[in-house]
Design an enzyme around this catalytic site. Structure first.
Site, PDB file in Angstrom:
ATOM      1  NE  ARG A   1      44.058  54.603   6.573  1.00  0.00           N
ATOM      2  CZ  ARG A   1      42.743  54.412   6.434  1.00  0.00           C
ATOM      3  NH1 ARG A   1      41.881  55.124   7.124  1.00  0.00           N
ATOM      4  NH2 ARG A   1      42.284  53.532   5.580  1.00  0.00           N
TER       5      ARG A   1
ATOM      6  CG  ASP B   1      39.418  51.833   4.210  1.00  0.00           C
ATOM      7  OD1 ASP B   1      39.648  52.847   4.881  1.00  0.00           O
ATOM      8  OD2 ASP B   1      38.802  50.839   4.645  1.00  0.00           O
TER       9      ASP B   1
END
Ligand SMILES: Cc1cc2nc3c(=O)[nH]c(=O)nc-3n(C[C@H](O)[C@H](O)[C@H](O)COP(=O)(O)OP(=O)(O)OC[C@H]3O[C@@H](n4cnc5c(N)ncnc54)[C@H](O)[C@@H]3O)c2cc1C
Length: 307
Positions: free
Chosen positions: A182, A132
């Site tokens: 991502r 993340d």
């Protein structure tokens, strides 16, 4: 940034509010909209249900900015157990971790070692490890640690945030690694010299970065994942992918559990690879406040549960 969004993001950092609201049953009921449960078995059952309808998943245990080495070790061991369980159940699922949940604030070296261990375990079990991206204080260190991990393991990717002014440069610097990226818009409160304050600039940045990623993917030089619920953006990226004659599955679309379910199924039925990011765990306060901030109308949902 709207006042509502700014207030919610400020609230996400309040330990006092976290301790007060986490005890309220009506908040717990509202949170259920975005997570199937606090425990891993609930997340695994949801992943199994989604797999049956053709959707992959990404599992993440909530938690960030850990201050204890022991807690960070427990998180590493937890994820190692999750990877074993995913293989045992033959689930098409990845995992996603925050570096501060692996103890980055306490011991960087131990955090790096934990990440390497998880990247190796993910590759060894046919899964994949996502990192993340947290707030902009962590961008440099996250990218450095990602580079080291990527040099040693194929099965690791990182999140980039389109709202950061620096991201086009970061993407260019990462491309020689043929990275899995991502791409998201970005969920934290950032000053205007760091992140675009206006939504239309964030959306334009997302599209430009997404198109760049697709062009690289067409040459086999990147693996793009679009983490967004923005249907208009998704449509434009799909058009670009088709124009580039990108093979199906060369890029993926990831969305959060409980958001735009019908769109998730529609994309999968249209042949796209779609994954649903399932969060679980008890440390949901800061994460939930960020979900409210993304769409302040969600606050009405909390109030309805209170009534
Ligand atoms: C798979 C995935 C991983 C992510 N990882 C990170 C990360 O590592 N770091 C990070 O900073 N951010 C992360 N995010 C969050 C991201 O940065 C955005 O805050 C979030 O996705 C909302 O932006 P959007 O792209 O959906 O676009 P928006 O323009 O915000 O939303 C588009 C539409 O989606 C719907 N929608 C969006 N959010 C919500 C919501 N909370 N509730 C209800 N409907 C909603 C609404 O209909 C909205 O109109 C991630 C998001 C996803 C999907």
């Amino acid at each position: 940034m709207s006042i509502g969004r700014a207030l919610l993001l400020r609230a996400s950092r309040s330990a006092f509010l976290a301790s007060q609201l986490r005890r309220r049953a009506f908040v717990g009921r509202a949170v259920r909209r975005f997570m199937p449960g606090e425990e891993l078995p609930a997340a695994l059952e949801a992943a199994q249900r989604l797999a049956a309808s053709g959707l992959g998943t990404v599992l993440t245990q909530l938690g960030e900015n850990l201050t204890s080495r022991d807690d960070a070790v427990a998180v590493r061991d937890h994820y190692a157990g999750v990877l074993r369980e995913l293989r045992r159940r033959a689930l098409p699922a990845h995992i996603s971790v925050k570096l501060t949940q692996l103890g980055l604030d306490v011991d960087r070296e131990a955090c790096e070692n934990a990440l390497h261990a998880l990247a190796a375990a993910a590759s060894g079990t046919g899964s994949f490890l996502w990192i993340d991206m947290e707030d902009s204080r962590y961008t440099d260190v996250t990218l450095e640690i990602f580079r080291q991990a990527r040099a040693a393991h194929a099965g690791v990717g990182v999140c980039l945030q389109a709202y950061l002014r620096r991201t086009p440069g970061d993407l260019d610097a990462l491309l020689p690694l043929a990275p899995a990226i991502r791409l998201v818009k970005g969920a934290y409160a950032e000053p205007p010299d760091v992140a675009f304050p206006r939504k239309r600039d964030v959306d334009a940045s997302y599209l430009a970065l997404g198109e760049r990623l697709l062009e690289q993917a067409a040459r086999g030089a990147a693996r793009p994942v679009f983490g967004t619920h923005d249907v208009a953006l998704i449509a434009r990226l799909r058009e670009r992918a088709a124009a580039l004659q990108l093979a199906r599955g060369a890029c993926e679309f990831h969305m959060l559990y409980g958001i735009r379910d019908a769109e998730q199924r529609r994309l999968a039925a249209g042949g796209e690879t779609v994954r649903v990011l399932i969060s679980y765990g008890t440390a949901w306060f800061a994460w939930y406040m960020r979900r409210l901030a993304e769409r302040p109308a969600n606050v009405w949902f909390v109030l309805k549960n209170m009534i």
